[in-house]
Every structure is written in C-alpha cells, then in structure tokens.
Motif scaffolding. Structure first.
Motif, short mmCIF file in Angstrom:
data_model
loop_
_atom_site.label_atom_id
_atom_site.label_comp_id
_atom_site.label_asym_id
_atom_site.label_seq_id
_atom_site.Cartn_x
_atom_site.Cartn_y
_atom_site.Cartn_z
N ILE A 33 40.27 63.05 -15.85
CA ILE A 33 40.92 62.72 -14.58
C ILE A 33 40.39 61.38 -14.07
N ASN A 34 41.28 60.43 -13.85
CA ASN A 34 40.93 59.14 -13.27
C ASN A 34 41.68 58.98 -11.95
N ILE A 35 40.96 58.86 -10.86
CA ILE A 35 41.57 58.74 -9.54
C ILE A 35 41.33 57.33 -9.00
N GLY A 36 42.40 56.65 -8.64
CA GLY A 36 42.30 55.31 -8.07
C GLY A 36 43.10 55.21 -6.78
N HIS A 37 42.93 54.09 -6.10
CA HIS A 37 43.61 53.85 -4.83
C HIS A 37 45.02 53.34 -5.09
#
Length: 286
Positions: free
Chosen positions: A90-94
């Motif tokens: 899981i990669n969470i970015g703005h």
C-alpha cells in the motif's frame, strides 16, 4: 495486478491494471481522512468495489488522496486499504502530488487543484517545493466547488440570487434556510454538500450568464488573491489545473488568469489517465 487511484473529497477514480496489461476503470465515493475514518472507508469500499475485482490478488495499491498530507491521515487510509487489499503493498500519497505527476510528469511548474477543495504548489519535476496551505473549506479553499457553493447558498438564503434562478433552485432542492443550516452544522460532509451546488450553477449557466460569470469570477479572483500571487515569480509559470470546477469553468479561469498576467497550461477534469501513464512510464524505467 496493481491499482492506481485518485481520491478527492467527493469521488475516487480507480484504474486496475491486470496481468494482461489491460486498464479497467471504476469509481467509488471520495475518502478524505479529515471526514472519513478507517472503518467507514473499509465498509464503503466493500460495498462499492466492482464484484469482479479479486482484491486478494492485488499486489500493489497506489492511492493519492485529498487530506493525505499528514502521517496520521495517511495511516487512516492505509489501514483501510490494507484491510480491503490484504496482500498488496500500500502506497498512500497526497492528491496534490497526483496532480503534479498528471499535469507535469517530470517537468517543473505550477500545479493546482480546483475541485471540491483547492490546493496549489510549485513542483520541481520530482518533489513539491512550495505549497501555500489553502486552509480547507472552513477557512479558505478559495476557488473550489465548496467556496462557490457557499456563495450560491448565501445568495439564495439572502435573496440575492436572480428570481428565476432562485425559483429553479427551490424546485430542484426544496431547501429552506433551516434545512441548509442543518446540513452545514449538524450533518456529515458539509464540504461535499456545499460543493454540489457548483454543478447546479453550471447546469443553468446559459440561462443566467451574468450571475454565473460574476459568481465564478469572484471565486477564481479570490483563488488568485489569496493563493496564486503569493508564489514567488508566479507570472513566470503557466497555470496547470486539475479538477471538475477548474475544467467546467475554464473559460472564466482563463479570463481571470489573463487579468493576473499568468498563462494557461494544461487543464484537465481528472488526473487518473495521465497518472496511470506516469506510473507505467516509471515502471518501464525500473
């Protein structure tokens, strides 16, 4: 299989890239962690993801979301995604980084979001180098759908809206002043409630051109006065913008930008297609 998602406060656009390299697009509601907590996101995703999506087979999720600018907020979303996609990285970015990558790729420039909310930044082709906080729907978000919606609601409640448009507004929504106060102060997601009325204005803009122009001009002028002109040498950049509000009212946005001597660059409704291309480009370089 990998998934790339662009999540606003109202809607999330998803793209699944399967083993054969085929792109499959679908949508869910938006998940802003300032308003939606982990349990809510899990429940919503399980209800709204396509039946054919084999969540346990996903190997990577790249999610860019509104409100995902702090570690605490990213964890709210990350925990939900890990629960729904148990075997994926899981990669969470703005969402602002998603806009930079979709609008500019690996080139430097100025990027903005004009959707339910507002954001903007300078980007050097890899990282965001300067971001002036828009302060959210309560204190700022000038130029956004929510900002426009608040202006429309205020004009309706005070009786400033043109008579014919006011009657059409009531025919469509049957809202009293008390109903509006209740939605804003007592019900969840007031930003999404307010932002929805920018679409109403767009739908009837041809019948009320002066009112529409003046309302949108007011919003975009506030966007420039409170955000854009405070970036160093802003006139040296073109205005690149993603979001339904900027795209739908791009004719007025061009007029206002010209007034501030800033050229118009790329204006798109959604970043998802260009964002997917960016990720595929990066994957080929690995």
């Amino acid at each position: 299989m990998i998934v790339i998602a662009d999540g606003g406060s109202t809607k999330t656009n998803w793209c699944l890239i399967n083993e054969a390299g085929r792109k499959i697009l679908f949508n869910t509601e938006g998940y802003n962690p300032y308003f939606s907590k982990t349990e809510y996101i899990i429940e919503s995703l399980r209800k709204s993801l396509p039946d054919h999506l084999e969540t346990e087979k996903l190997t990577e999720v790249n999610y860019y979301g509104a409100g995902c600018s702090t570690e605490t907020n990213r964890k709210i979303v990350s925990d939900a995604m890990q629960e729904v996609f148990p075997n994926a990285k899981i990669n969470i970015g703005h969402d602002l980084m998603a806009s930079c990558r979709a609008l500019l790729g690996d080139e430097p420039g100025f990027a903005a979001i004009l959707g339910t909310g507002t954001n903007s930044c300078l980007y050097d082709g890899k990282d965001i180098t300067l971001n002036i906080d828009s302060l959210g729907y309560f204190l700022g978000d000038e130029g956004s759908g929510c900002f426009i919606g608040k202006k429309i609601l205020g004009d309706y409640m005070k009786g400033y809206m043109p008579k014919g448009l006011r009657e059409t507004f009531y025919d469509n929504f049957a809202l009293t002043n008390e109903d509006i106060f209740d939605h804003i102060y007592n019900k969840p997601l007031p930003n999404r409630f307010c932002a929805g009325f920018s679409k109403f204005l767009y739908d009837f803009k041809d019948n009320y051109e002066d009112y529409t122009f003046n309302t949108i001009d007011y919003a975009f002028t506030a966007f420039f006065d409170n955000l854009v002109i405070h970036y160093p040498n802003y006139k040296d950049y073109k205005l690149n913008c993603v979001g339904s509000v900027g795209y739908s009212f791009r004719d007025v946005l061009s007029v206002v930008a010209d007034r501030y001597e800033m050229g118009i660059g790329k204006i798109i409704r959604s970043p998802i297609d260009d964002l997917v291309d960016y990720h595929l480009h990066i994957a080929t370089k690995k």
